[in-house]
Motif scaffolding. Structure first.
Motif, PDB file in Angstrom:
ATOM      1  N   LEU A 132       0.845  -1.192   0.000  1.00 55.36           N
ATOM      2  CA  LEU A 132       0.000   0.000   0.000  1.00 55.36           C
ATOM      3  C   LEU A 132       0.878   1.240   0.000  1.00 55.36           C
ATOM      4  O   LEU A 132       1.747   1.392   0.850  1.00 55.36           O
ATOM      5  N   ARG A 133       0.649   2.114  -0.980  1.00 52.05           N
ATOM      6  CA  ARG A 133       1.388   3.377  -1.023  1.00 52.05           C
ATOM      7  C   ARG A 133       0.498   4.496  -0.489  1.00 52.05           C
ATOM      8  O   ARG A 133      -0.643   4.654  -0.917  1.00 52.05           O
ATOM      9  N   LEU A 134       1.064   5.268   0.445  1.00 48.86           N
ATOM     10  CA  LEU A 134       0.355   6.421   0.994  1.00 48.86           C
ATOM     11  C   LEU A 134       1.042   7.691   0.524  1.00 48.86           C
ATOM     12  O   LEU A 134       2.107   8.051   1.024  1.00 48.86           O
ATOM     13  N   PRO A 135       0.484   8.401  -0.455  1.00 48.37           N
ATOM     14  CA  PRO A 135       1.063   9.695  -0.850  1.00 48.37           C
ATOM     15  C   PRO A 135       0.729  10.753   0.201  1.00 48.37           C
ATOM     16  O   PRO A 135      -0.428  10.942   0.559  1.00 48.37           O
ATOM     17  N   VAL A 136       1.754  11.430   0.683  1.00 47.93           N
ATOM     18  CA  VAL A 136       1.567  12.537   1.632  1.00 47.93           C
ATOM     19  C   VAL A 136       2.070  13.794   0.919  1.00 47.93           C
ATOM     20  O   VAL A 136       3.270  14.063   0.892  1.00 47.93           O
ATOM     21  N   ASN A 137       1.150  14.536   0.332  1.00 47.25           N
ATOM     22  CA  ASN A 137       1.507  15.691  -0.492  1.00 47.25           C
ATOM     23  C   ASN A 137       0.881  16.957   0.064  1.00 47.25           C
ATOM     24  O   ASN A 137      -0.227  16.940   0.608  1.00 47.25           O
ATOM     25  N   GLY A 138       1.592  18.061  -0.105  1.00 49.80           N
ATOM     26  CA  GLY A 138       1.030  19.359   0.259  1.00 49.80           C
ATOM     27  C   GLY A 138       0.852  19.523   1.761  1.00 49.80           C
ATOM     28  O   GLY A 138       1.530  18.892   2.571  1.00 49.80           O
ATOM     29  N   PHE A 139      -0.096  20.385   2.110  1.00 53.26           N
ATOM     30  CA  PHE A 139      -0.337  20.736   3.508  1.00 53.26           C
ATOM     31  C   PHE A 139      -0.975  19.562   4.242  1.00 53.26           C
ATOM     32  O   PHE A 139      -1.936  18.960   3.761  1.00 53.26           O
ATOM     33  N   ILE A 140      -0.453  19.228   5.404  1.00 46.97           N
ATOM     34  CA  ILE A 140      -0.945  18.091   6.185  1.00 46.97           C
ATOM     35  C   ILE A 140      -1.947  18.604   7.216  1.00 46.97           C
ATOM     36  O   ILE A 140      -1.619  19.437   8.061  1.00 46.97           O
ATOM     37  N   ALA A 141      -3.153  18.098   7.146  1.00 54.90           N
ATOM     38  CA  ALA A 141      -4.187  18.395   8.133  1.00 54.90           C
ATOM     39  C   ALA A 141      -4.873  17.081   8.490  1.00 54.90           C
ATOM     40  O   ALA A 141      -4.728  16.075   7.791  1.00 54.90           O
ATOM     41  N   GLU A 142      -5.603  17.091   9.586  1.00 54.63           N
ATOM     42  CA  GLU A 142      -6.253  15.852  10.013  1.00 54.63           C
ATOM     43  C   GLU A 142      -7.375  15.495   9.045  1.00 54.63           C
ATOM     44  O   GLU A 142      -8.196  16.337   8.681  1.00 54.63           O
ATOM     45  N   ASP A 143      -7.396  14.224   8.626  1.00 55.15           N
ATOM     46  CA  ASP A 143      -8.364  13.734   7.651  1.00 55.15           C
ATOM     47  C   ASP A 143      -8.993  12.472   8.218  1.00 55.15           C
ATOM     48  O   ASP A 143      -8.354  11.425   8.285  1.00 55.15           O
ATOM     49  N   ARG A 144     -10.236  12.568   8.646  1.00 54.72           N
ATOM     50  CA  ARG A 144     -10.897  11.446   9.304  1.00 54.72           C
ATOM     51  C   ARG A 144     -10.973  10.214   8.409  1.00 54.72           C
ATOM     52  O   ARG A 144     -10.708   9.095   8.849  1.00 54.72           O
ATOM     53  N   ARG A 145     -11.309  10.414   7.144  1.00 53.77           N
ATOM     54  CA  ARG A 145     -11.437   9.261   6.250  1.00 53.77           C
ATOM     55  C   ARG A 145     -10.091   8.593   6.008  1.00 53.77           C
ATOM     56  O   ARG A 145     -10.008   7.363   5.900  1.00 53.77           O
ATOM     57  N   LEU A 146      -9.030   9.384   5.916  1.00 54.82           N
ATOM     58  CA  LEU A 146      -7.703   8.805   5.740  1.00 54.82           C
ATOM     59  C   LEU A 146      -7.306   7.995   6.971  1.00 54.82           C
ATOM     60  O   LEU A 146      -6.757   6.891   6.848  1.00 54.82           O
ATOM     61  N   MET A 147      -7.592   8.509   8.160  1.00 51.81           N
ATOM     62  CA  MET A 147      -7.272   7.760   9.380  1.00 51.81           C
ATOM     63  C   MET A 147      -8.018   6.430   9.413  1.00 51.81           C
ATOM     64  O   MET A 147      -7.462   5.396   9.796  1.00 51.81           O
ATOM     65  N   GLN A 148      -9.269   6.439   8.996  1.00 48.36           N
ATOM     66  CA  GLN A 148     -10.051   5.208   8.965  1.00 48.36           C
ATOM     67  C   GLN A 148      -9.474   4.218   7.965  1.00 48.36           C
ATOM     68  O   GLN A 148      -9.388   3.007   8.241  1.00 48.36           O
ATOM     69  N   ALA A 149      -9.044   4.723   6.790  1.00 50.13           N
ATOM     70  CA  ALA A 149      -8.453   3.842   5.776  1.00 50.13           C
ATOM     71  C   ALA A 149      -7.154   3.227   6.281  1.00 50.13           C
ATOM     72  O   ALA A 149      -6.881   2.041   6.050  1.00 50.13           O
ATOM     73  N   LEU A 150      -6.343   4.008   6.977  1.00 53.00           N
ATOM     74  CA  LEU A 150      -5.076   3.490   7.501  1.00 53.00           C
ATOM     75  C   LEU A 150      -5.319   2.478   8.616  1.00 53.00           C
ATOM     76  O   LEU A 150      -4.586   1.480   8.735  1.00 53.00           O
TER      77      LEU A 150
END
Length: 305
Positions: free
Chosen positions: A53-71
């Motif tokens: 699984l590749r996780l692109p972390v691009n640009g400004f980092i802010a809390e993302d509920r859906r991303l946390m759930q996917a991880l």
């Protein structure tokens, strides 16, 4: 000659009308497909055979509920053999970096995590790399910037010049600190210094734990400076120089994750959102190319010419 001009104008008007209706029809079709796809959207976006699984972390980092759930789903998904974090970010909020750091740390307790830095992996971008078992950077990667920044500005003098005065009624002397309308008080500055120092201490603790580094050494490096990739390797903030190829080679050699496994990107957007995005892009492209690109007036700066 006049007749030819009239026919040409009529053809152009007809072409515009057809283009508009064609674009609207395409948009409606994609919208219908998106609605159906949204209704039938599966509960997980990580289904499939074994993969990295590749996780692109691009640009400004802010809390993302859906991303946390996917991880969090990835942490318990047996088809995910490893996670590759591809970072190209100058940072973001401390809370956003902390949330991403925590989610990746939970995955790292169960399966291999490797981080690959691109052009920039600074501040919260560097924080995201800390849970990884292996951190790689390019020679020219800009990384580090371990620190916390809180900025404000004071408009009191400017507002005074135009005859505007701001009044704040607060429940305590620190409630409006910092304020755009008056300078920081000594008490307010001291309170904000304590906030920044505490957040900075949290960041330093993450560096010391993630890099298995003496906390005193981590504090020396955490003065806000940036490093090149080569400097970061020398300082112990990064393990080696390399990219995705070297990351896959390390996973194969050290964690028995075959480099023949496919890579799949984390995608927290639903099928409906992706279809609507594609439809919108297509709609705008048709309108811009047909309405503005065929015979509309242009006012463009083209310095290359």
């Amino acid at each position: 000659m006049s007749l030819d001009a009239d026919l040409l104008a009529d053809r152009r008007r007809l072409r515009r009308r057809l283009t508009l209706w064609r674009a609207l029809a395409i948009f409606a079709l994609f919208g219908a497909l998106a609605l159906v796809a949204g209704i039938r959207e599966p509960s997980t976006m990580l289904a499939g055979g074994a993969h990295v699984l590749r996780l692109p972390v691009n640009g400004f980092i802010a809390e993302d509920r859906r991303l946390m759930q996917a991880l969090d789903r990835a942490a318990t998904d047996d088809s995910v053999r490893a996670v590759l974090v591809a970072i190209d970010s100058p940072g973001g909020t401390v809370a956003g970096g902390e949330a991403l750091h925590g989610a990746l740390a939970r995955i790292a307790e169960r399966k291999p995590v490797v981080a690959v830095m691109g052009a920039t992996a600074a501040s919260a971008g560097y924080m995201a790399a800390l849970p990884a078992h292996r951190v790689l950077a390019r020679d020219a990667t800009v990384t580090g910037s371990i620190g916390v920044l809180l900025q404000t500005f004071n408009m009191a003098e400017l507002l005074g010049r135009i005859g505007v005065q701001a009044t704040a009624i607060t429940s305590g002397p620190l409630k409006d600190q910092p304020s755009l309308f008056r300078p920081l008080t000594d008490e307010g500055r001291a309170a904000l210094d304590r906030v920044v120092e505490d957040l900075h201490a949290q960041f330093v603790s993450m560096v010391a734990a993630g890099r298995r580094m003496d906390p005193a050494r981590a504090r020396v490096l955490a003065d806000g400076r940036v490093f090149t990739g080569r400097q970061a390797v020398e300082a112990g903030l990064v393990d080696a120089i390399g990219g995705e190829r070297e990351a896959r080679a390390w996973l194969a050699a050290e964690r028995q994750v075959p480099d023949s496994l496919p890579i799949r990107d984390v995608n927290v957007r639903s099928t409906a959102e992706r279809l609507l995005s594609s439809a919108t892009e297509g709609f705008m492209k048709i309108l811009l190319s047909e309405w503005l690109g065929v015979d509309a007036p242009r006012a463009l700066w083209q310095p290359s010419r």
